[in-house]
Design a protein around this motif. Structure first.
Motif, short mmCIF file in Angstrom:
data_model
loop_
_atom_site.label_atom_id
_atom_site.label_comp_id
_atom_site.label_asym_id
_atom_site.label_seq_id
_atom_site.Cartn_x
_atom_site.Cartn_y
_atom_site.Cartn_z
N ALA A 106 23.39 7.57 6.75
CA ALA A 106 23.85 7.86 8.10
C ALA A 106 24.31 9.30 8.24
N LYS A 107 24.96 9.81 7.22
CA LYS A 107 25.49 11.17 7.27
C LYS A 107 24.49 12.21 6.81
N LYS A 108 23.32 11.76 6.30
CA LYS A 108 22.31 12.68 5.75
C LYS A 108 22.97 13.64 4.77
N THR A 109 23.74 13.09 3.90
CA THR A 109 24.49 13.88 2.93
C THR A 109 24.30 13.31 1.53
N MET A 110 24.10 14.20 0.59
CA MET A 110 24.00 13.84 -0.82
C MET A 110 25.27 14.29 -1.52
N TYR A 111 25.65 13.55 -2.54
CA TYR A 111 26.89 13.86 -3.25
C TYR A 111 26.64 13.98 -4.75
N LEU A 112 27.55 14.69 -5.39
CA LEU A 112 27.58 14.69 -6.85
C LEU A 112 29.04 14.52 -7.26
N GLN A 113 29.39 13.33 -7.72
CA GLN A 113 30.73 13.07 -8.21
C GLN A 113 30.78 13.50 -9.67
N MET A 114 31.67 14.42 -9.97
CA MET A 114 31.76 14.99 -11.31
C MET A 114 33.13 14.66 -11.90
N ASN A 115 33.12 13.87 -12.96
CA ASN A 115 34.35 13.48 -13.65
C ASN A 115 34.35 14.04 -15.06
N SER A 116 35.51 14.04 -15.68
CA SER A 116 35.64 14.52 -17.07
C SER A 116 34.97 15.88 -17.24
N LEU A 117 35.27 16.78 -16.34
CA LEU A 117 34.60 18.09 -16.37
C LEU A 117 34.97 18.88 -17.61
N LYS A 118 33.99 19.64 -18.07
CA LYS A 118 34.14 20.48 -19.27
C LYS A 118 33.89 21.93 -18.89
N PRO A 119 34.43 22.87 -19.66
CA PRO A 119 34.17 24.30 -19.37
C PRO A 119 32.68 24.62 -19.29
N GLU A 120 31.88 23.94 -20.08
CA GLU A 120 30.44 24.21 -20.06
C GLU A 120 29.76 23.70 -18.79
N ASP A 121 30.48 23.00 -17.93
CA ASP A 121 29.94 22.59 -16.63
C ASP A 121 30.08 23.71 -15.59
N THR A 122 30.73 24.79 -15.96
CA THR A 122 30.91 25.92 -15.04
C THR A 122 29.58 26.51 -14.61
N GLY A 123 29.47 26.82 -13.33
CA GLY A 123 28.27 27.45 -12.82
C GLY A 123 28.17 27.30 -11.32
N VAL A 124 27.09 27.83 -10.78
CA VAL A 124 26.79 27.64 -9.36
C VAL A 124 25.90 26.41 -9.24
N TYR A 125 26.31 25.49 -8.42
CA TYR A 125 25.58 24.23 -8.22
C TYR A 125 24.77 24.32 -6.94
N TYR A 126 23.48 24.00 -7.07
CA TYR A 126 22.56 24.09 -5.95
C TYR A 126 22.02 22.71 -5.60
N CYS A 127 21.89 22.49 -4.31
CA CYS A 127 21.25 21.30 -3.78
C CYS A 127 19.79 21.65 -3.50
N ALA A 128 18.88 20.73 -3.78
CA ALA A 128 17.46 20.97 -3.55
C ALA A 128 16.82 19.72 -2.97
N ALA A 129 15.73 19.93 -2.23
CA ALA A 129 15.01 18.81 -1.63
C ALA A 129 13.53 19.13 -1.56
N THR A 130 12.73 18.08 -1.62
CA THR A 130 11.29 18.28 -1.52
C THR A 130 10.63 16.96 -1.14
N PRO A 131 9.53 17.00 -0.43
CA PRO A 131 8.79 15.76 -0.16
C PRO A 131 8.33 15.14 -1.47
N TYR A 132 8.31 13.81 -1.49
CA TYR A 132 7.90 13.13 -2.72
C TYR A 132 6.50 13.56 -3.15
N SER A 133 5.62 13.81 -2.19
CA SER A 133 4.24 14.22 -2.53
C SER A 133 4.23 15.54 -3.30
#
Length: 126
Positions: free
Chosen positions: A78-105
């Motif tokens: 309904a909200k046309k929104t994707m999420y990423l729940q991130m728990n137990s984060l580690k220093p090596e998870d640091t970075g820029v996080y990008y969302c991407a989309a593409t047609p299945y084809s």
């Protein structure tokens, strides 16, 4: 045209949690029923790496091995929104996080993503 806007990044201590959001919109009422959507991340000085992807219609998902059990990808129709729940984060998870989309084809033929967001910074301190 598809527009993706990420939010939710920030600074967190190791062991903490963050939830990233990716709001998707498309011109002319286009739907995402036949889309694959995903999260990637890019650490400083490194290439952009796959984190997780989800089939928008069916909801099936895949997570990269290093985040399994800690991160969860999901979407809200309904909200046309994707999420990423991130728990137990580690220093090596640091970075820029990008969302991407593409047609299945496109994804099934080449594995490429046609649309990208601008990214949101996640910094995990030790």
């Amino acid at each position: 045209q598809v527009e993706l806007v990420e939010s939710g990044g920030g600074l967190v201590q190791a062991g903490g949690s963050l939830r990233l959001s990716c709001a998707a919109s498309a011109a002319s009422g286009r739907t995402f029923n036949h889309f694959i959507m995903a999260w990637f991340r890019q650490a400083p000085g490194k290439e952009r790496d796959f984190v997780a992807r989800i089939n928008w219609s069916g909801g099936s998902s895949v997570h990269e091995d290093s985040v399994k059990g800690r991160f969860t990808i999901s979407r809200d129709f309904a909200k046309k929104t994707m999420y990423l729940q991130m728990n137990s984060l580690k220093p090596e998870d640091t970075g820029v996080y990008y969302c991407a989309a593409t047609p299945y084809s496109t994804y099934s033929q080449s594995g490429q993503y046609d649309y990208w967001g601008q990214g949101t910074q996640v910094t995990v301190s030790s």
